[in-house]
Design a protein around this motif. Structure first.
Motif, PDB file in Angstrom:
ATOM      1  N   UNK A 157     -29.660  -0.051  28.108  1.00 47.50           N
ATOM      2  CA  UNK A 157     -29.167   0.037  26.653  1.00 47.50           C
ATOM      3  C   UNK A 157     -28.184   1.168  26.298  1.00 47.50           C
ATOM      4  N   UNK A 158     -28.485   2.360  26.589  1.00 44.23           N
ATOM      5  CA  UNK A 158     -27.592   3.327  26.390  1.00 44.23           C
ATOM      6  C   UNK A 158     -26.121   3.327  27.113  1.00 44.23           C
ATOM      7  N   UNK A 159     -26.351   2.850  28.390  1.00 41.19           N
ATOM      8  CA  UNK A 159     -25.066   2.593  28.947  1.00 41.19           C
ATOM      9  C   UNK A 159     -24.246   1.408  28.048  1.00 41.19           C
ATOM     10  N   UNK A 160     -24.883   0.239  27.770  1.00 42.80           N
ATOM     11  CA  UNK A 160     -24.213  -0.710  27.170  1.00 42.80           C
ATOM     12  C   UNK A 160     -23.566  -0.209  25.909  1.00 42.80           C
ATOM     13  N   UNK A 161     -24.221   0.654  25.318  1.00 47.42           N
ATOM     14  CA  UNK A 161     -23.556   1.503  24.004  1.00 47.42           C
ATOM     15  C   UNK A 161     -22.370   1.994  24.470  1.00 47.42           C
ATOM     16  N   UNK A 203     -12.672   4.127  21.373  1.00 43.59           N
ATOM     17  CA  UNK A 203     -13.094   4.180  20.167  1.00 43.59           C
ATOM     18  C   UNK A 203     -13.742   2.894  19.737  1.00 43.59           C
ATOM     19  N   UNK A 204     -13.317   2.461  18.481  1.00 46.51           N
ATOM     20  CA  UNK A 204     -13.937   1.174  17.823  1.00 46.51           C
ATOM     21  C   UNK A 204     -12.994   0.041  17.898  1.00 46.51           C
ATOM     22  N   UNK A 205     -12.167   0.165  19.058  1.00 47.60           N
ATOM     23  CA  UNK A 205     -11.297  -0.872  19.350  1.00 47.60           C
ATOM     24  C   UNK A 205     -11.688  -2.248  19.466  1.00 47.60           C
ATOM     25  N   UNK A 206     -12.807  -2.026  20.491  1.00 46.22           N
ATOM     26  CA  UNK A 206     -13.639  -3.375  21.017  1.00 46.22           C
ATOM     27  C   UNK A 206     -14.231  -3.963  20.100  1.00 46.22           C
ATOM     28  N   UNK A 207     -14.808  -3.286  18.888  1.00 45.56           N
ATOM     29  CA  UNK A 207     -15.458  -3.939  17.660  1.00 45.56           C
ATOM     30  C   UNK A 207     -14.375  -4.462  16.834  1.00 45.56           C
ATOM     31  N   UNK A 208     -13.189  -3.904  16.764  1.00 44.01           N
ATOM     32  CA  UNK A 208     -12.251  -4.455  16.082  1.00 44.01           C
ATOM     33  C   UNK A 208     -11.772  -5.911  16.584  1.00 44.01           C
ATOM     34  N   UNK A 268     -18.016 -12.673  31.571  1.00 45.96           N
ATOM     35  CA  UNK A 268     -18.032 -13.575  32.747  1.00 45.96           C
ATOM     36  C   UNK A 268     -16.900 -14.570  32.922  1.00 45.96           C
ATOM     37  N   UNK A 269     -16.367 -14.618  31.731  1.00 43.60           N
ATOM     38  CA  UNK A 269     -15.124 -15.590  32.083  1.00 43.60           C
ATOM     39  C   UNK A 269     -13.986 -14.726  31.968  1.00 43.60           C
ATOM     40  N   UNK A 270     -14.023 -13.823  30.949  1.00 42.08           N
ATOM     41  CA  UNK A 270     -12.563 -13.001  30.911  1.00 42.08           C
ATOM     42  C   UNK A 270     -12.887 -11.550  31.391  1.00 42.08           C
ATOM     43  N   UNK A 271     -13.966 -11.239  32.037  1.00 46.38           N
ATOM     44  CA  UNK A 271     -14.342  -9.822  32.586  1.00 46.38           C
ATOM     45  C   UNK A 271     -14.081  -8.958  31.792  1.00 46.38           C
ATOM     46  N   UNK A 272     -14.200  -8.874  30.368  1.00 46.37           N
ATOM     47  CA  UNK A 272     -13.865  -8.068  29.616  1.00 46.37           C
ATOM     48  C   UNK A 272     -15.411  -7.425  29.066  1.00 46.37           C
ATOM     49  N   UNK A 273     -16.005  -6.540  29.964  1.00 41.75           N
ATOM     50  CA  UNK A 273     -17.331  -6.019  29.873  1.00 41.75           C
ATOM     51  C   UNK A 273     -17.204  -5.170  28.539  1.00 41.75           C
ATOM     52  N   UNK A 274     -16.502  -4.074  28.143  1.00 40.71           N
ATOM     53  CA  UNK A 274     -16.630  -3.511  27.033  1.00 40.71           C
ATOM     54  C   UNK A 274     -16.560  -4.236  25.871  1.00 40.71           C
ATOM     55  N   UNK A 275     -15.629  -5.371  25.797  1.00 37.44           N
ATOM     56  CA  UNK A 275     -15.799  -6.341  24.468  1.00 37.44           C
ATOM     57  C   UNK A 275     -17.178  -7.163  24.506  1.00 37.44           C
ATOM     58  N   UNK A 301     -15.564   2.265  25.395  1.00 39.81           N
ATOM     59  CA  UNK A 301     -14.733   2.520  26.469  1.00 39.81           C
ATOM     60  C   UNK A 301     -13.629   1.261  26.748  1.00 39.81           C
ATOM     61  N   UNK A 302     -12.616   1.634  27.814  1.00 40.88           N
ATOM     62  CA  UNK A 302     -11.888   0.457  28.012  1.00 40.88           C
ATOM     63  C   UNK A 302     -12.312   0.434  29.649  1.00 40.88           C
TER      64      UNK A 302
END
Length: 314
Positions: free
Chosen positions: A53-57, A74-79, A278-285, A62-63
């Motif tokens: 859970x903490x690692x996911x946060x 920062x908050x780019x992934x949330x945006x 798993x499709x886009x391999x964008x784990x931070x997003x 991150x990128x």
């Protein structure tokens, strides 16, 4: 005098200080033994729940390139998640799932549990029958129901309609019907296990209450309304919030039935998160979206708990 200084009165009886210290020492040993018994569970819970859970946060800020962290975002992934064209559809569809699950699937197990509890003969057979769909794997359930919802003349439901002189329907290909039909499938699979929970709670209701109601001339419907349902109030509240959390995380059913379609009519937040990871391999997003889902569930659960607590206090 010395004997009095080494003792004091507790609950009307004299307790020796040496004996009390000895009992306190035994209590500490017993308490330590309890913590040692819990230690494996605490360690497993830490490594398999809190650490991920903490690692996911952390990953959500991150990128990354594939699964390797490359920097701080920062908050780019949330945006990016909020401004994704699929996020709005997934967000509202998820609440549609919870609405239809409450409208269709919440009352079915309660009714099943009450009806089976009121039966006299073959009660065990009915219990096995309602629980049987729950032992089937999710994929097998979806595969079976997909034959019922086939849009062409080969679909089971369309064959039945054809016998009645009604034209075949498109079923899951109709965006207005997709979510309710998926909820019907989920209800068919899981209602039996929930009904058993209600039956177990009904069996714990004092028979004196039913006997008194029968002596007063109460009918079955009056016994259910004035004895059974009030006694089930606590478990009904608990099952409501558990069902809400479970349905809010729906993913397999819309993915396998229509892959989120038609035209994103059945895509959910969890399915969108799966696409990111798993499709886009964008784990931070994907991590950012999972954190958002967790926050939404915590807020809604808190509102529900506060509302129910206010009703009890009133």
């Amino acid at each position: 005098e010395k004997r009095q200084t080494n003792s004091w009165i507790v609950r009307g009886r004299r307790v020796n200080m040496t004996t009390a210290k000895r009992e306190k020492s035994k209590f500490r040993k017993r308490d330590l033994f309890g913590w040692l018994v819990m230690l494996p569970t605490v360690v497993l819970f830490t490594f398999f729940v809190w650490e991920p859970l903490l690692e996911n946060i952390r990953l959500s800020f991150c990128t990354a390139k594939m699964y390797t962290v490359t920097g701080f975002a920062g908050l780019e992934n949330y945006y990016n998640v909020i401004h994704d064209v699929d996020f709005e559809a997934a967000f509202f569809n998820t609440f549609k799932y919870t609405f239809w699950s409450f409208l269709i699937g919440f009352f079915v197990p309660i009714i099943m549990g009450i009806l089976i509890s009121e039966t006299v003969h073959l009660k065990g057979l009915f219990r096995v029958g309602v629980y049987f769909p729950n032992i089937m794997p999710t994929l097998a359930t979806i595969w079976i129901w997909s034959y019922f919802f086939l849009p062409g003349p080969t679909g089971v439901l369309n064959i039945i309609l054809g016998k009645l002189g009604i034209e075949p329907l498109v079923w899951l290909n109709n965006p207005k019907w997709t979510i309710p039909l998926i909820i019907i499938t989920m209800t068919w699979k899981s209602a039996g296990s929930t009904a058993l929970i209600y039956m177990a709670n009904i069996s714990g209701i004092s028979p004196d209450l039913y006997e008194a109601a029968t002596i007063d001339g109460a009918s079955i419907w009056q016994r259910v309304c004035h004895v059974t349902l009030p006694s089930l109030k606590g478990i009904i509240k608990t099952m409501l919030i558990l069902q809400f959390i479970s349905v809010f995380q729906i993913m397999y059913e819309p993915m396998i039935f229509k892959n989120g379609g038609p035209n994103n009519a059945s895509i959910s937040l969890m399915m969108l998160m799966y696409r990111y990871g798993y499709r886009d391999y964008n784990v931070p997003k994907a991590s950012a979206l999972s954190v958002m889902i967790c926050i939404i569930l915590v807020i809604l659960s808190g509102i529900y708990m506060k509302a129910t607590r206010s009703e009890e206090d009133a």
